[in-house]
Motif scaffolding. Structure first.
Motif, PDB file in Angstrom:
ATOM      1  N   ALA A   1       0.759  -1.408   0.224  1.00  0.00           N
ATOM      2  CA  ALA A   1      -0.098  -0.045  -0.050  1.00  0.00           C
ATOM      3  C   ALA A   1       0.781   1.149  -0.080  1.00  0.00           C
TER       4      ALA A   1
ATOM      5  N   GLN B   1      -3.305   0.089   6.188  1.00  0.00           N
ATOM      6  CA  GLN B   1      -2.163   1.018   6.844  1.00  0.00           C
ATOM      7  C   GLN B   1      -3.017   1.382   7.925  1.00  0.00           C
TER       8      GLN B   1
ATOM      9  N   LYS C   1      -2.539  -8.002   4.153  1.00  0.00           N
ATOM     10  CA  LYS C   1      -1.079  -7.571   5.162  1.00  0.00           C
ATOM     11  C   LYS C   1      -1.588  -6.106   5.973  1.00  0.00           C
TER      12      LYS C   1
ATOM     13  N   ARG D   1       1.599  -0.471   9.787  1.00  0.00           N
ATOM     14  CA  ARG D   1       1.162   0.568  10.566  1.00  0.00           C
ATOM     15  C   ARG D   1       1.056   1.927   9.378  1.00  0.00           C
ATOM     16  N   GLY D   2       2.079   1.707   8.502  1.00  0.00           N
ATOM     17  CA  GLY D   2       2.156   3.029   7.210  1.00  0.00           C
ATOM     18  C   GLY D   2       3.238   3.597   7.391  1.00  0.00           C
ATOM     19  N   ALA D   3       3.710   3.981   6.052  1.00  0.00           N
ATOM     20  CA  ALA D   3       5.014   4.566   5.960  1.00  0.00           C
ATOM     21  C   ALA D   3       5.257   5.937   5.531  1.00  0.00           C
TER      22      ALA D   3
ATOM     23  N   ARG E   1       0.228  13.888   5.815  1.00  0.00           N
ATOM     24  CA  ARG E   1      -0.172  15.362   7.132  1.00  0.00           C
ATOM     25  C   ARG E   1       0.006  16.330   6.091  1.00  0.00           C
TER      26      ARG E   1
ATOM     27  N   THR F   1      -2.360  10.298  17.030  1.00  0.00           N
ATOM     28  CA  THR F   1      -1.387   9.922  17.919  1.00  0.00           C
ATOM     29  C   THR F   1      -0.999   8.516  17.580  1.00  0.00           C
ATOM     30  N   LYS F   2       0.404   8.283  17.911  1.00  0.00           N
ATOM     31  CA  LYS F   2       0.593   7.023  17.595  1.00  0.00           C
ATOM     32  C   LYS F   2      -0.135   5.830  18.386  1.00  0.00           C
TER      33      LYS F   2
ATOM     34  N   THR G   1      -2.872   4.820  16.677  1.00  0.00           N
ATOM     35  CA  THR G   1      -2.686   3.741  15.477  1.00  0.00           C
ATOM     36  C   THR G   1      -2.236   2.547  16.125  1.00  0.00           C
TER      37      THR G   1
ATOM     38  N   SER H   1       5.516  -6.311  10.724  1.00  0.00           N
ATOM     39  CA  SER H   1       5.620  -5.014  11.614  1.00  0.00           C
ATOM     40  C   SER H   1       6.877  -5.487  12.554  1.00  0.00           C
ATOM     41  N   HIS H   2       7.609  -4.279  12.930  1.00  0.00           N
ATOM     42  CA  HIS H   2       8.948  -4.471  13.644  1.00  0.00           C
ATOM     43  C   HIS H   2       8.540  -4.131  15.311  1.00  0.00           C
ATOM     44  N   ASN H   3       7.217  -3.893  15.361  1.00  0.00           N
ATOM     45  CA  ASN H   3       6.965  -3.649  16.887  1.00  0.00           C
ATOM     46  C   ASN H   3       6.594  -4.937  17.846  1.00  0.00           C
TER      47      ASN H   3
HETATM   48  C1  FAD Z   1       7.092  -6.609   6.114  1.00  0.00           C
HETATM   49  C2  FAD Z   1       6.618  -5.325   6.152  1.00  0.00           C
HETATM   50  C3  FAD Z   1       5.902  -4.993   5.035  1.00  0.00           C
HETATM   51  C4  FAD Z   1       5.589  -3.412   4.760  1.00  0.00           C
HETATM   52  N1  FAD Z   1       4.649  -3.090   3.948  1.00  0.00           N
HETATM   53  C5  FAD Z   1       4.290  -1.857   3.842  1.00  0.00           C
HETATM   54  C6  FAD Z   1       3.331  -1.444   3.079  1.00  0.00           C
HETATM   55  O1  FAD Z   1       2.879  -2.227   2.029  1.00  0.00           O
HETATM   56  N2  FAD Z   1       3.052  -0.024   2.926  1.00  0.00           N
HETATM   57  C7  FAD Z   1       3.426   0.712   3.825  1.00  0.00           C
HETATM   58  O2  FAD Z   1       2.974   1.983   4.111  1.00  0.00           O
HETATM   59  N3  FAD Z   1       4.525   0.429   4.777  1.00  0.00           N
HETATM   60  C8  FAD Z   1       4.820  -0.928   4.790  1.00  0.00           C
HETATM   61  N4  FAD Z   1       5.555  -1.232   5.771  1.00  0.00           N
HETATM   62  C9  FAD Z   1       6.126  -0.122   6.644  1.00  0.00           C
HETATM   63  C10 FAD Z   1       5.201  -0.138   7.942  1.00  0.00           C
HETATM   64  O3  FAD Z   1       4.098   0.809   7.508  1.00  0.00           O
HETATM   65  C11 FAD Z   1       5.940   0.941   9.072  1.00  0.00           C
HETATM   66  O4  FAD Z   1       6.102   2.051   8.747  1.00  0.00           O
HETATM   67  C12 FAD Z   1       6.895   0.267   9.794  1.00  0.00           C
HETATM   68  O5  FAD Z   1       7.166  -1.009   9.921  1.00  0.00           O
HETATM   69  C13 FAD Z   1       7.153   0.850  11.234  1.00  0.00           C
HETATM   70  O6  FAD Z   1       5.970   0.308  11.933  1.00  0.00           O
HETATM   71  P1  FAD Z   1       5.944  -0.702  12.914  1.00  0.00           P
HETATM   72  O7  FAD Z   1       4.772  -1.657  13.112  1.00  0.00           O
HETATM   73  O8  FAD Z   1       7.176  -1.761  12.485  1.00  0.00           O
HETATM   74  O9  FAD Z   1       6.291  -0.118  14.155  1.00  0.00           O
HETATM   75  P2  FAD Z   1       6.435   0.979  15.353  1.00  0.00           P
HETATM   76  O10 FAD Z   1       7.903   1.730  15.047  1.00  0.00           O
HETATM   77  O11 FAD Z   1       6.076   0.886  16.500  1.00  0.00           O
HETATM   78  O12 FAD Z   1       5.511   2.115  14.488  1.00  0.00           O
HETATM   79  C14 FAD Z   1       5.920   3.397  13.800  1.00  0.00           C
HETATM   80  C15 FAD Z   1       4.734   3.441  12.743  1.00  0.00           C
HETATM   81  O13 FAD Z   1       3.558   4.121  13.727  1.00  0.00           O
HETATM   82  C16 FAD Z   1       3.038   5.186  13.111  1.00  0.00           C
HETATM   83  N5  FAD Z   1       3.077   6.431  13.909  1.00  0.00           N
HETATM   84  C17 FAD Z   1       4.244   6.721  14.240  1.00  0.00           C
HETATM   85  N6  FAD Z   1       3.992   8.074  14.940  1.00  0.00           N
HETATM   86  C18 FAD Z   1       2.773   8.354  14.838  1.00  0.00           C
HETATM   87  C19 FAD Z   1       1.975   9.449  15.299  1.00  0.00           C
HETATM   88  N7  FAD Z   1       2.303  10.364  15.757  1.00  0.00           N
HETATM   89  N8  FAD Z   1       0.730   9.415  14.752  1.00  0.00           N
HETATM   90  C20 FAD Z   1       0.145   8.400  14.245  1.00  0.00           C
HETATM   91  N9  FAD Z   1       0.718   7.437  13.799  1.00  0.00           N
HETATM   92  C21 FAD Z   1       2.186   7.395  14.332  1.00  0.00           C
HETATM   93  C22 FAD Z   1       3.573   5.236  11.553  1.00  0.00           C
HETATM   94  O14 FAD Z   1       2.848   4.446  10.747  1.00  0.00           O
HETATM   95  C23 FAD Z   1       5.086   4.836  11.991  1.00  0.00           C
HETATM   96  O15 FAD Z   1       5.686   4.295  10.807  1.00  0.00           O
HETATM   97  C24 FAD Z   1       5.959  -2.681   5.906  1.00  0.00           C
HETATM   98  C25 FAD Z   1       6.655  -3.098   6.916  1.00  0.00           C
HETATM   99  C26 FAD Z   1       6.936  -4.293   7.148  1.00  0.00           C
HETATM  100  C27 FAD Z   1       7.925  -4.868   8.365  1.00  0.00           C
END
Ligand code: FAD
Length: 409
Positions: free
Chosen positions: A200, A232, A259, A262-264, A270, A285-286, A289, A313-315
């Motif tokens: 996405a 996301q 899949k 959280r979103g990249a 914003r 807020t985080k 999410t 996710s890496h969380n």
């Molecule tokens: C296998 C895999 C596939 C992925 N595929 C995609 C994809 O298709 N599309 C895509 O967009 N991303 C993708 N990602 C990246 C993912 O969306 C996250 O950006 C990244 O994994 C960090 O989130 P987290 O769950 O690992 O952990 P965390 O580090 O706990 O979360 C960070 C995430 O939380 C959210 N966040 C942080 N601060 C705030 C805030 N102030 N307000 C609201 N939300 C907040 C954001 O999304 C940020 O990336 C993928 C990641 C992985 C591991």
């Protein structure tokens, strides 16, 4: 209402205390696949990228050197590329696939070439992705295929289709080409019995993608989940989307593949909303999410007969919650509908520890010519820079393992 609150309290707070046998602290397991030399290289790399200034300078210097055709490929390949990429082509990446497989970790070959804009390039990318599906068909250690919609179609076309705007003749042809490419890929996935993830991207292109992938799920997910869309959960509307998709899947008799991430693209989303004067589609807020992510995990688990999903996710809390939900709903650890997924070179403490406990794990293994995967590598470096001077989480884990090995020697 009280019952709902009590239930959530039990799942999220009490249950983990009782059942969570899983520990992410075990760096011995997390880095079992790394020799001392590998570990030292990762240490040097994360130490460098931990420095915000160095990453900014490094990014500028790298782009400069690449544009001047300076011979820096060897340096990139031996450092950041080796950490985050499988190889320059499929056959080189197979070594990484086999290495991960030794620890029961599957691979997702991700052709990570970005920034292409011609129809010919998009056709070439689609042809390369078909090769990854063919490789997966004969290699049980390759668990999924994957592609990014913007790798197959111009961003501007996806945006116009999403906004419901009229297309020019040329754009209409480009959109028809995109539909053909996606259908070909989903058909190849189905013919080869390989699950296919579709990434996405920005909300302003996602309507077109959701529509197209929805059609593909209806067409190819009749017998089993083959086509996987991505939600996301930093978006405020995605749990509603999941609910409506489930209603449609029930009515039309197909499986959902999804899949969860959280979103990249948070900052970009914003900024655009602010600039164009519409309400941001992103949670405030985080914590919001995280709550949306938890809700989506539980939703998928509750409907596991109809939904197959991959938690990208890496969380650590998300991984722990998923483990606990599986225990609570008595879902076998290796249930084919539940996958944990991380990126190569990141969060091995989750991937290796979860895989060791018998859960399905697959890591994205990005590959492609060095010059073309540079944007991907720069994003990984930026992601690992220190926030407010703190040591990044990857670096902390590496330091811990270096200390453990030193004291065990
Ligand atoms: C296998 C895999 C596939 C992925 N595929 C995609 C994809 O298709 N599309 C895509 O967009 N991303 C993708 N990602 C990246 C993912 O969306 C996250 O950006 C990244 O994994 C960090 O989130 P987290 O769950 O690992 O952990 P965390 O580090 O706990 O979360 C960070 C995430 O939380 C959210 N966040 C942080 N601060 C705030 C805030 N102030 N307000 C609201 N939300 C907040 C954001 O999304 C940020 O990336 C993928 C990641 C992985 C591991």
């Amino acid at each position: 209402m009280t019952a709902v609150i009590l239930r959530r309290f039990i799942i999220f707070y009490i249950y983990p205390q009782i059942f969570s046998m899983l520990s992410f602290d075990n760096t011995e397991v997390a880095f079992a696949g790394k020799t001392q030399k590998d570990l030292n290289r990762s240490y040097m790399l994360f130490k460098m990228v931990n420095n915000n200034g160095l990453v900014s300078v490094g990014k500028a210097l790298t782009n400069f050197a690449v544009n001047l055709h300076l011979p820096i490929n060897g340096f990139i390949k031996a450092t950041i590329f080796k950490q985050f990429c499988g190889g320059e082509n499929i056959s080189e990446s197979l070594k990484t696939v086999e290495q991960l497989a030794k620890y029961n970790i599957g691979s997702i070959l991700d052709y990570s070439v970005e920034g292409k804009t011609s129809e010919k390039d998009f056709d070439d990318t689609a042809a390369e992705i078909i090769k990854t599906l063919q490789a997966a068909a004969i290699n049980p250690n390759i668990s999924f295929g994957v592609f990014k919609p913007s790798g197959l179609c111009r961003h501007s076309v996806l945006e116009k289709v999403s906004a419901g705007k009229a297309l020019t003749g040329e754009e209409a042809q480009a959109w028809t080409n995109m539909q053909r490419r996606v259908d070909n890929l989903c058909k190849a996935a189905s013919d080869n019995n390989v699950r296919l993830l579709i990434d996405a991207e920005e909300t302003w292109t996602q309507v077109a993608v959701d529509g197209l992938v929805g059609d593909m799920m209806k067409k190819y997910n009749r017998q089993k989940p083959i086509v996987f869309n991505t939600v996301q959960l930093y978006r405020t509307d995605r749990n509603r989307y999941l609910e409506s998709l489930l209603a449609d899947a029930m009515q039309n008799n197909y499986f959902i593949g999804m899949k969860l991430v959280r979103g990249a693209y948070m900052e970009k989303e914003r900024e655009r909303a602010e600039k164009m004067g519409y309400t941001s589609p992103i949670n405030k807020t985080k914590e919001d999410t995280d709550r949306e992510y938890n809700t989506a995990l539980e939703f998928c688990i509750k409907h596991i007969d109809k939904v197959a999903f991959c938690s990208g996710s890496h969380n650590e809390d998300s991984a722990t919650l998923l483990v606990n939900l599986m225990e609570q709903y008595k879902i076998p650890r290796n249930h084919p509908h539940v996958w944990f997924s991380q990126l190569l070179g990141m969060s091995d403490h989750i991937s290796y520890n979860v895989a060791k406990e018998g859960y399905n794990v697959a890591k994205y293994v990005p590959y492609g010519p060095i010059k073309n995967v540079l944007p991907y590598l720069i994003r990984r470096a930026q992601e690992n820079t220190s926030v407010k001077g703190q040591t990044g989480r990857e670096l902390n884990l590496i330091i811990k393992e270096k200390q453990r090995r030193a004291s065990a020697a």
